[in-house]
Design a protein around this motif. Structure first.
Motif, mmCIF file in Angstrom:
data_model
loop_
_atom_site.group_PDB
_atom_site.id
_atom_site.type_symbol
_atom_site.label_atom_id
_atom_site.label_comp_id
_atom_site.label_asym_id
_atom_site.label_seq_id
_atom_site.Cartn_x
_atom_site.Cartn_y
_atom_site.Cartn_z
ATOM 1 N N PRO A 22 19.356 -7.339 1.362
ATOM 2 C CA PRO A 22 18.193 -7.808 0.602
ATOM 3 C C PRO A 22 16.889 -7.155 1.070
ATOM 4 C CG PRO A 22 18.807 -9.438 2.220
ATOM 5 C CD PRO A 22 19.865 -8.375 2.285
ATOM 6 N N VAL A 23 15.887 -7.183 0.180
ATOM 7 C CA VAL A 23 14.551 -6.657 0.462
ATOM 8 C C VAL A 23 13.559 -7.799 0.334
ATOM 9 C CG1 VAL A 23 12.730 -5.102 -0.314
ATOM 10 C CG2 VAL A 23 15.110 -4.332 -0.312
ATOM 11 N N ASN A 24 12.766 -8.014 1.362
ATOM 12 C CA ASN A 24 11.765 -9.071 1.360
ATOM 13 C C ASN A 24 10.392 -8.481 1.037
ATOM 14 O OD1 ASN A 24 13.568 -11.186 2.166
ATOM 15 N ND2 ASN A 24 13.515 -10.345 4.243
ATOM 16 N N VAL A 25 9.651 -9.176 0.172
ATOM 17 C CA VAL A 25 8.329 -8.726 -0.270
ATOM 18 C C VAL A 25 7.333 -9.853 -0.014
ATOM 19 C CG1 VAL A 25 6.936 -7.883 -2.204
ATOM 20 C CG2 VAL A 25 9.371 -7.289 -2.056
ATOM 21 N N GLY A 26 6.207 -9.516 0.592
ATOM 22 C CA GLY A 26 5.179 -10.518 0.858
ATOM 23 C C GLY A 26 4.033 -9.919 1.639
ATOM 24 N N ARG A 27 3.184 -10.800 2.150
ATOM 25 C CA ARG A 27 1.999 -10.347 2.881
ATOM 26 C C ARG A 27 2.244 -10.251 4.386
ATOM 27 N NH1 ARG A 27 -2.602 -13.392 4.066
ATOM 28 N NH2 ARG A 27 -1.701 -15.105 2.878
ATOM 29 N N GLY A 28 3.290 -10.901 4.866
ATOM 30 C CA GLY A 28 3.585 -10.875 6.293
ATOM 31 C C GLY A 28 4.114 -9.533 6.748
ATOM 32 N N TYR A 29 3.921 -9.258 8.033
ATOM 33 C CA TYR A 29 4.329 -7.963 8.574
ATOM 34 C C TYR A 29 5.830 -7.878 8.821
ATOM 35 C CZ TYR A 29 -0.552 -6.742 9.218
ATOM 36 O OH TYR A 29 -1.866 -6.442 9.000
ATOM 37 N N GLY A 30 6.550 -8.980 8.655
ATOM 38 C CA GLY A 30 7.992 -8.926 8.800
ATOM 39 C C GLY A 30 8.716 -8.548 7.534
ATOM 40 N N ASN A 31 7.986 -8.281 6.437
ATOM 41 C CA ASN A 31 8.615 -7.937 5.158
ATOM 42 C C ASN A 31 8.939 -6.448 5.103
ATOM 43 O OD1 ASN A 31 8.359 -10.498 3.369
ATOM 44 N ND2 ASN A 31 6.335 -10.302 4.315
ATOM 45 N N ASP A 32 9.845 -6.119 4.194
ATOM 46 C CA ASP A 32 10.164 -4.703 3.956
ATOM 47 C C ASP A 32 9.083 -4.030 3.137
ATOM 48 O OD1 ASP A 32 12.987 -4.695 5.100
ATOM 49 O OD2 ASP A 32 13.125 -6.309 3.616
ATOM 50 N N VAL A 33 8.483 -4.754 2.197
ATOM 51 C CA VAL A 33 7.359 -4.265 1.395
ATOM 52 C C VAL A 33 6.195 -5.229 1.610
ATOM 53 C CG1 VAL A 33 6.499 -3.707 -0.911
ATOM 54 C CG2 VAL A 33 8.885 -3.239 -0.316
ATOM 55 N N ILE A 34 5.082 -4.718 2.144
ATOM 56 C CA ILE A 34 3.921 -5.544 2.465
ATOM 57 C C ILE A 34 2.864 -5.338 1.386
ATOM 58 C CG2 ILE A 34 2.122 -6.010 4.175
ATOM 59 C CD1 ILE A 34 4.008 -4.913 6.299
ATOM 60 N N LEU A 35 2.394 -6.437 0.819
ATOM 61 C CA LEU A 35 1.368 -6.397 -0.227
ATOM 62 C C LEU A 35 0.051 -6.914 0.339
ATOM 63 C CD1 LEU A 35 3.410 -7.848 -3.234
ATOM 64 C CD2 LEU A 35 3.054 -5.448 -2.626
ATOM 65 N N ASP A 36 -1.000 -6.140 0.186
ATOM 66 C CA ASP A 36 -2.319 -6.519 0.688
ATOM 67 C C ASP A 36 -3.072 -7.277 -0.392
ATOM 68 O OD1 ASP A 36 -4.545 -6.760 2.240
ATOM 69 O OD2 ASP A 36 -5.260 -4.719 1.937
ATOM 70 N N ASP A 37 -2.621 -8.518 -0.629
ATOM 71 C CA ASP A 37 -3.201 -9.377 -1.660
ATOM 72 C C ASP A 37 -3.298 -10.784 -1.087
ATOM 73 O OD1 ASP A 37 -3.780 -10.988 -3.847
ATOM 74 O OD2 ASP A 37 -2.474 -9.906 -5.217
ATOM 75 N N PRO A 38 -4.525 -11.343 -0.950
ATOM 76 C CA PRO A 38 -4.665 -12.678 -0.328
ATOM 77 C C PRO A 38 -3.977 -13.795 -1.106
ATOM 78 C CG PRO A 38 -6.742 -11.953 -1.313
ATOM 79 C CD PRO A 38 -5.827 -10.778 -1.344
ATOM 80 N N LYS A 39 -3.651 -13.576 -2.393
ATOM 81 C CA LYS A 39 -2.992 -14.601 -3.184
ATOM 82 C C LYS A 39 -1.465 -14.515 -3.104
ATOM 83 C CE LYS A 39 -6.820 -14.985 -6.457
ATOM 84 N NZ LYS A 39 -7.239 -14.891 -7.867
ATOM 85 N N VAL A 40 -0.956 -13.529 -2.362
ATOM 86 C CA VAL A 40 0.479 -13.381 -2.146
ATOM 87 C C VAL A 40 0.853 -14.132 -0.872
ATOM 88 C CG1 VAL A 40 2.309 -11.736 -1.605
ATOM 89 C CG2 VAL A 40 0.630 -11.198 -3.385
ATOM 90 N N SER A 41 1.936 -14.867 -0.897
ATOM 91 C CA SER A 41 2.369 -15.634 0.265
ATOM 92 C C SER A 41 2.912 -14.712 1.351
ATOM 93 C CB SER A 41 3.438 -16.651 -0.137
ATOM 94 O OG SER A 41 2.920 -17.583 -1.069
ATOM 95 N N SER A 42 2.983 -15.264 2.567
ATOM 96 C CA SER A 42 3.504 -14.472 3.678
ATOM 97 C C SER A 42 4.916 -13.999 3.381
ATOM 98 C CB SER A 42 3.476 -15.317 4.950
ATOM 99 O OG SER A 42 4.016 -14.598 6.034
ATOM 100 N N GLU A 43 5.740 -14.869 2.832
ATOM 101 C CA GLU A 43 7.074 -14.506 2.322
ATOM 102 C C GLU A 43 7.094 -14.944 0.867
ATOM 103 O OE1 GLU A 43 10.005 -16.275 4.773
ATOM 104 O OE2 GLU A 43 9.439 -15.166 6.581
ATOM 105 N N HIS A 44 7.061 -13.987 -0.037
ATOM 106 C CA HIS A 44 6.847 -14.330 -1.444
ATOM 107 C C HIS A 44 8.133 -14.246 -2.265
ATOM 108 C CE1 HIS A 44 3.596 -14.928 -4.524
ATOM 109 N NE2 HIS A 44 4.644 -14.682 -5.309
ATOM 110 N N LEU A 45 8.832 -13.129 -2.193
ATOM 111 C CA LEU A 45 10.042 -12.985 -3.001
ATOM 112 C C LEU A 45 11.070 -12.127 -2.256
ATOM 113 C CD1 LEU A 45 10.027 -9.917 -4.477
ATOM 114 C CD2 LEU A 45 8.180 -10.995 -5.751
ATOM 115 N N ARG A 46 12.318 -12.213 -2.743
ATOM 116 C CA ARG A 46 13.412 -11.447 -2.129
ATOM 117 C C ARG A 46 14.232 -10.806 -3.246
ATOM 118 N NH1 ARG A 46 15.711 -15.240 0.540
ATOM 119 N NH2 ARG A 46 14.655 -14.809 2.523
ATOM 120 N N ILE A 47 14.667 -9.579 -3.022
ATOM 121 C CA ILE A 47 15.516 -8.863 -3.977
ATOM 122 C C ILE A 47 16.896 -8.726 -3.335
ATOM 123 C CG2 ILE A 47 15.802 -6.751 -5.320
ATOM 124 C CD1 ILE A 47 12.742 -6.341 -4.943
#
Length: 319
Positions: A22-47
């Motif tokens: 799986p691929v984790n997407v969010g604002r946290g630095y532990g994600n595979d794809v990091i989004l620089d958006d304050p409205k995105v959660s630290s762990e937002h979605l998973r593929i």
């Protein structure tokens, strides 16, 4: 394999190749794809990938949710297909397969070594600002008959300088948003040259009209010169804001300039005369030596006024 694209307007801000799931997407630095958006959660979605190979997107309990773009619906889970777009916070994500076709390559002109643009060189910025301030100061001095007013001369220096920096600041913000670079000095150089032209146009036309003895077409000449100056400034500002080709820029600016010119002359074309308390001539006096054509004798002037006198007398006799 699938690609995750982070969109910005009509363009792509970044692309991420997704090969292991799986691929984790969010604002946290532990994600595979990091989004620089304050409205995105630290762990937002998973593929994730199912056993049958289907890719699935799951919202993992984000605070602001995940939304499908077309149609606009909130989602907790969905199967991914090529060109699927979802919204997380203020960020739009698009998923595309490796086999997604791309547009045809744009055929460029014959490549040549890039030449440094005049507006990007620091010395030309300084020269443009100095020329603007000098022209504004000289125009304010020559158009004053009375005692030297140092307050007006100070205003003649401060106002164009303030307009130049404010103008350049607005275009620089547009460049920062669209092209990720400010180009403040470049925009300030273009702005100073445009304002310099605006200050110089009227005195030059007045000088030409006085020297050649023409004045009837000076208003139209001033209007056309101002529109040309406006088009030139817009062209160079937009060169640093957009990625359009020169031909497209010219077409857009031509439409904008002609529309503005038509709207600014609408009152004159409709026969509406604007009332103004200002004098209809320049206050600067020009020496007779600059006159290139012969002046009209006084006798001829009074002879021409005889017709006006006849018209006035006729109007006076009317009941």
């Amino acid at each position: 394999m699938i690609f995750l694209e982070v969109l910005e307007g009509d363009g792509v801000q970044s692309r991420h190749r997704l090969e292991r799931f799986p691929v984790n997407v969010g604002r946290g630095y532990g994600n595979d794809v990091i989004l620089d958006d304050p409205k995105v959660s630290s762990e937002h979605l998973r593929i994730e990938r199912r056993e049958d190979g289907t890719l699935v997107l799951r919202d993992v309990g984000s605070q602001n949710g995940t939304y499908r773009m077309d149609p606009w619906t909130p989602l907790a889970e969905m199967d991914l297909a090529s060109d699927t777009r979802v919204s997380v916070g203020d960020t739009v994500l698009r998923f595309r397969a490796r086999s997604h076709p791309v547009e045809k390559t744009v055929i460029a002109a014959q490549p040549s070594a890039p030449r440094p643009r005049v507006f990007e060189q620091p010395r030309y910025f300084s020269l443009a600002v100095q020329a603007l301030l000098g022209a504004s100061l000289l125009e304010g001095y020559l158009s004053n008959y009375g005692r030297t007013d140092w307050g007006e001369l100070t205003v003649a220096l401060v106002v164009p300088l303030g307009i130049t920096f404010m103008w350049a600041g607005g275009w620089s913000m547009a460049s920062r948003i669209a092209r990720k670079q400010f180009h403040f000095r470049t925009h300030a150089t273009v702005a100073a040259l445009v304002l310099l032209g605006a200050v110089v146009i009227q005195p030059l036309l007045t000088l030409v009209g006085f020297s050649l003895g023409v004045s009837s077409n000076l208003a139209w000449a001033h209007h056309l010169a101002f529109l040309s100056l406006m088009a030139w400034g817009l062209f160079w500002h937009l060169r640093y804001v957009t990625k359009w080709e020169s031909e497209r820029l010219v077409r857009v600016i031509a439409v904008v300039t002609l529309s503005f010119g038509a709207l600014s002359r609408a009152d004159a074309w409709l026969g509406n005369e604007s009332f103004s308390t200002e004098l209809g001539f320049r206050r600067a006096l020009l020496p007779p030596a600059l006159r290139l054509v012969g002046t009209e004798p006084v006798d001829d002037f009074f002879a021409d006024t005889a017709k006006v006198q006849e018209q006035v007398d006729a109007l006076a006799r009317e009941p």
